[in-house]
Every structure is written in C-alpha cells, then in structure tokens.
Design a protein around this motif. Structure first.
Motif, short mmCIF file in Angstrom:
data_model
loop_
_atom_site.label_atom_id
_atom_site.label_comp_id
_atom_site.label_asym_id
_atom_site.label_seq_id
_atom_site.Cartn_x
_atom_site.Cartn_y
_atom_site.Cartn_z
N LEU A 99 92.29 3.24 35.99
CA LEU A 99 91.17 4.17 35.79
C LEU A 99 91.68 5.55 35.39
N GLU A 100 92.73 6.01 36.08
CA GLU A 100 93.30 7.31 35.77
C GLU A 100 93.93 7.33 34.38
N LEU A 101 94.59 6.23 34.02
CA LEU A 101 95.19 6.13 32.69
C LEU A 101 94.11 6.13 31.61
N ASP A 102 93.02 5.41 31.86
CA ASP A 102 91.91 5.42 30.90
C ASP A 102 91.31 6.82 30.75
N LEU A 103 91.24 7.53 31.88
CA LEU A 103 90.72 8.90 31.83
C LEU A 103 91.62 9.79 30.99
N HIS A 104 92.95 9.65 31.17
CA HIS A 104 93.89 10.44 30.39
C HIS A 104 93.76 10.12 28.90
N HIS A 105 93.62 8.84 28.57
CA HIS A 105 93.45 8.46 27.17
C HIS A 105 92.14 9.03 26.61
N LEU B 246 98.15 -3.49 46.49
CA LEU B 246 98.75 -3.26 45.18
C LEU B 246 97.73 -3.41 44.07
N ASN B 247 96.85 -4.38 44.19
CA ASN B 247 95.79 -4.55 43.19
C ASN B 247 94.86 -3.35 43.15
N ASN B 248 94.53 -2.83 44.35
CA ASN B 248 93.67 -1.64 44.41
C ASN B 248 94.35 -0.45 43.74
N ARG B 249 95.66 -0.30 44.03
CA ARG B 249 96.39 0.81 43.42
C ARG B 249 96.45 0.67 41.90
N LEU C 176 107.58 -4.64 48.39
CA LEU C 176 106.33 -3.92 48.64
C LEU C 176 106.48 -2.96 49.82
N SER C 177 107.67 -2.41 49.95
CA SER C 177 107.98 -1.56 51.11
C SER C 177 107.24 -0.23 51.09
N GLN C 178 106.59 0.12 49.93
CA GLN C 178 105.86 1.39 49.89
C GLN C 178 104.62 1.36 50.79
N PHE C 179 104.22 0.15 51.19
CA PHE C 179 103.06 0.03 52.08
C PHE C 179 103.53 -0.04 53.53
N GLU C 180 102.72 0.51 54.42
CA GLU C 180 103.05 0.53 55.85
C GLU C 180 103.04 -0.91 56.41
N PRO C 181 104.13 -1.39 57.03
CA PRO C 181 104.16 -2.76 57.55
C PRO C 181 103.28 -2.90 58.80
N VAL C 182 102.72 -4.09 58.97
CA VAL C 182 101.92 -4.41 60.16
C VAL C 182 102.60 -5.60 60.85
N ASN C 183 103.39 -5.33 61.86
CA ASN C 183 104.23 -6.36 62.48
C ASN C 183 103.42 -7.42 63.23
#
Length: 420
Positions: A64-70, A55-58, A33-40
């Motif tokens: 939602l975006e995929l449904d819009l494209h469909h 990750l769940n929010n993303r 999950l390194s794409q998220f900024e770490p909080v040490n």
C-alpha cells in the motif's frame, strides 16, 4: 510377530527422523522470521503460522505504501527518472516525458537513457552522482532534437519544440542506480528576462534626464553662494551616483544578452593588468594603509578583453579595500592548473584580511542590487550592489567562473576565479 515388531520399529525410526528434519526446518523458518516477537507457549507450527500471517500483513501495508509512493511520483509537478547501473531508463513519470520529450520509452524494454534523451548535461549529472555518491543540482537549457518526434507526428514542425530551461536534482541509490527530479524553470526564466528588460528600458529612459540634471547642477553650482554650494554639491553627488547605477545596470544587461559581441580579445600580461588595476585604487589603499601582495607566475600571457578584465580586478580590489581595516593585506595568487595542455586553466585567488562575508550573504553576493551587512563597511563607502554582479557577468563572458568564500586562515573575503 517378529516381522511386525521389526517393521514397527523401522516405521517409528523413520517417523522420528522425519520429525527431527521437520523440527530443524521449522527452527530455520522461525530464525528467518526473527523480526517478530517469539511466543514460547505456542508450538513451532503455530508460531510459524502466526509469523507468516504477520509477514503477510506487513507485505500488504508495504505494498500500500509503495503504491502510494508511485501515485505521488506520478502526480507531483516534477519530472522523475530512475536510471539503473547500466545507464538504462527503468522508471519515468508523465511530467518527465513532457519536459524531456520522451516518446519512445517502454518500461518492459530496457533502453539506454541517451537513446531516449540526448542531453550531455543530464548524462554528466548521472555519471558524477554515481561517482561521488552525493546529491547534485544543475541548471541548463535543454534543446530537443528531431529524434524526439514520433514518425506518426511528422506533421509537427520542429519549431514547436522550443528550448526549455530546466533544473535537475540527482540522488544516488543503492546498486549504482540514480534518481533524478526535474523542475521546469521556463516560466521563472521568462519572468526574469521580462523583469531585466523592463529595468533596462527604464535605465535607458532615465539616462538622458539624469545627464541633464547633472549639467544643470554643475551650472547651478557656478551661480550659488557659499552657503548653497554645500547642498548643490550634495545634489550633484547623488545625481552622479544615480548615473553610475544606471550605467552599471546597462552594462550587466549588455553582457548578459551579447557576452561575446561586447568583448574585444587581445593578448595581455595578466600580472601587469592586476598591478595596473591596483594602481588605479592606490590612493584609496594608501589612505587605509592597505597593501597588495602578488604570488604566482611572473609572466602569464592570456587572451582577454583588457578593459573588462581590468574592471573585474578594480571592482574586487575596491570591495576588499572597503571591508578591510587599516594595515590589511590583499593577496592575489595566480596558478596554472591541469596536467595536459588541453585541460589547463588559470586559477586566481584574491584574498583579503578584512571582516569576510556574513554566512547568510554568501549565496546572494553576486545578485543584482544585493547589499550585505552594512556594519562590515569600515570606511563608510557603501556600494551600489551591482559591482560584483558585473564581475560575475564579465568572468562568465570569458567562459570562466567566480565563487566567493571566507578564507579559513585570514577570515577575510576569498574570491576564486578560473579562466581558460
């Protein structure tokens, strides 16, 4: 007591080992999950919990975006298809079903695209897109067959399934997949046909009065004094120009409607035909000191309409002479392409050393009545805008192709013709 201490020590060692394993697993999860900024400042468990929530929010917004494209693909007025690497149809919107008469497709059952749509043009488009990895465009007339009619619709007659003109845009996707957008061109084609028919009818109606006006101008010329002859001659020239314009338009219409019926095929020597066409314009070429250079096969016998093919080279030579400066050279290169006899075709390159085409004119120079930049005409002879259209119709009637470019070396016009 000794046993208690030994058991406690063993328990502590197991706990430490488990803690170590869990710590390694938490580290691996955080790395993934390194794409998220770490909080040490947070513990690893807290960081994992935080990153999982992010990750769940993303995933939520991505869905939602995929449904819009469909939704957009479903609602756009274009047919949409997606073909996988095994040539199976995996996605199809309602517009595509209507345009291609796809009535037996089930998204849960993979079926070959050719089983659902019998179209050689689309199949070739898919293969070429996958092979080249580039987006491609084709226009073609799609003919539905009885295979597209459902068994429960046997009461419908095949006459209801008329051919339709379509335009397809293909795009390569990762993994060998191909997406296709299909546009219905039937209405545009019908409007274009009606326009051409209207022009043809008008041309037929104009031909008789224009011929009468030409005869009247010739008669008037005999009874006019020297001062008035200049005006009568100019009027006669303009009338003849209109007659030529009408005749050229009627020729294009005839070639477009009945390309094969208007041609009279016979065996002919191509080089001799080219030289003969040049000879008919030699007076104009000599005035501008423009010369012809022939390169290629000395004797090539082809089957073609001698009058129509002569007309092609006369129009192309005339175009090159009009746009060339004095002392220019027009080169004709004739070559046989292809290895096997069945695959062989003739390639003719006509290259001049003139001013070339304006880049913005190139897509339209074969369109009817289109005239490019007038400043390119060096000798003041401006055409009607139908010459190159006639050339294109004649070449296509011979089952050939013609394209126009600017030559990289001479910077002049470059016409490339292919013939069977």
């Amino acid at each position: 007591m000794l046993y208690f201490l030994c058991g406690l020590s063993i328990g502590l060692l197991i706990c430490l080992w488990k803690y170590y394993q869990i710590n390694i697993q938490l580290t691996d999860i955080l790395d993934s999950l390194s794409q998220f900024e770490p909080v040490n400042s947070l513990s690893k468990i807290a960081q994992v919990r935080r990153n999982v929530n992010l990750l769940n929010n993303r995933c939520y917004y991505t869905q939602l975006e995929l449904d819009l494209h469909h939704y957009l693909i479903k609602k756009i007025p274009l047919g949409y298809l997606r073909i996988n690497e095994e040539n199976c149809l995996i996605e199809c919107n309602e517009e595509a079903k209507e345009l291609l008469f796809i009535q037996r497709w089930n998204p849960e059952i993979l079926r070959l695209f050719l089983e659902l749509v019998r179209s050689y043009e689309l199949d070739q488009l898919i293969q070429q897109t996958r092979k080249t990895g580039q987006k491609l465009v084709i226009e073609w007339q799609f003919f539905p067959t009885t295979n597209y009619i459902l068994e429960e619709e046997n009461n419908l007659e095949i006459e209801n399934y008329k051919p339709v003109f379509l335009k397809a845009y293909s795009y390569p996707l990762p993994g060998g997949q191909v997406s296709i957008f299909i546009e219905n061109q039937q209405l545009i084609k019908e409007l274009s046909t009606r326009r051409d028919e209207a022009y043809s009818d008008l041309s037929h109606e104009l031909r008789t009065p224009l011929t009468s006006l030409s005869l009247l101008a010739e008669t008037l010329l005999k009874y006019t004094d020297d001062r008035g002859k200049i005006w009568v001659q100019q009027m006669s020239q303009e009338i003849n120009r209109l007659i030529d314009l009408v005749q050229n338009w009627l020729e294009i219409s005839t070639l477009e409607k009945n390309p094969y019926e208007t041609l009279k095929f016979q065996k002919l020597d191509l080089k001799q035909l080219i030289l003969s066409a040049w000879q008919s314009l030699k007076i104009l070429a000599d005035q501008e000191q423009i010369f012809l250079k022939y390169q290629g096969e000395e004797k090539i016998i082809i089957s073609a309409d001698i009058n129509r093919l002569t007309q092609v080279f006369v129009n192309l030579f005339d175009n090159s002479i009009k746009h060339s400066s004095k002392g220019g050279i027009i080169t004709v290169q004739v070559n046989i392409k292809g290895i096997n006899y069945d695959d062989q075709f003739l390639e003719i390159n006509l290259i001049d050393s003139g001013t070339g085409f304006n880049t913005k004119d190139l897509p339209y120079i074969f369109d009817r009545l289109y005239r490019g930049d007038k400043s390119r005409v060096r000798n003041g002879r401006e055409g009607s805008g139908l010459g190159l259209s006639i050339v294109k119709q004649i070449i296509e009637a011979h089952q050939g192709t013609i394209t126009a470019h600017n030559h990289p070396d001479t910077k002049g016009a470059w016409f490339r013709i292919t013939l069977p």
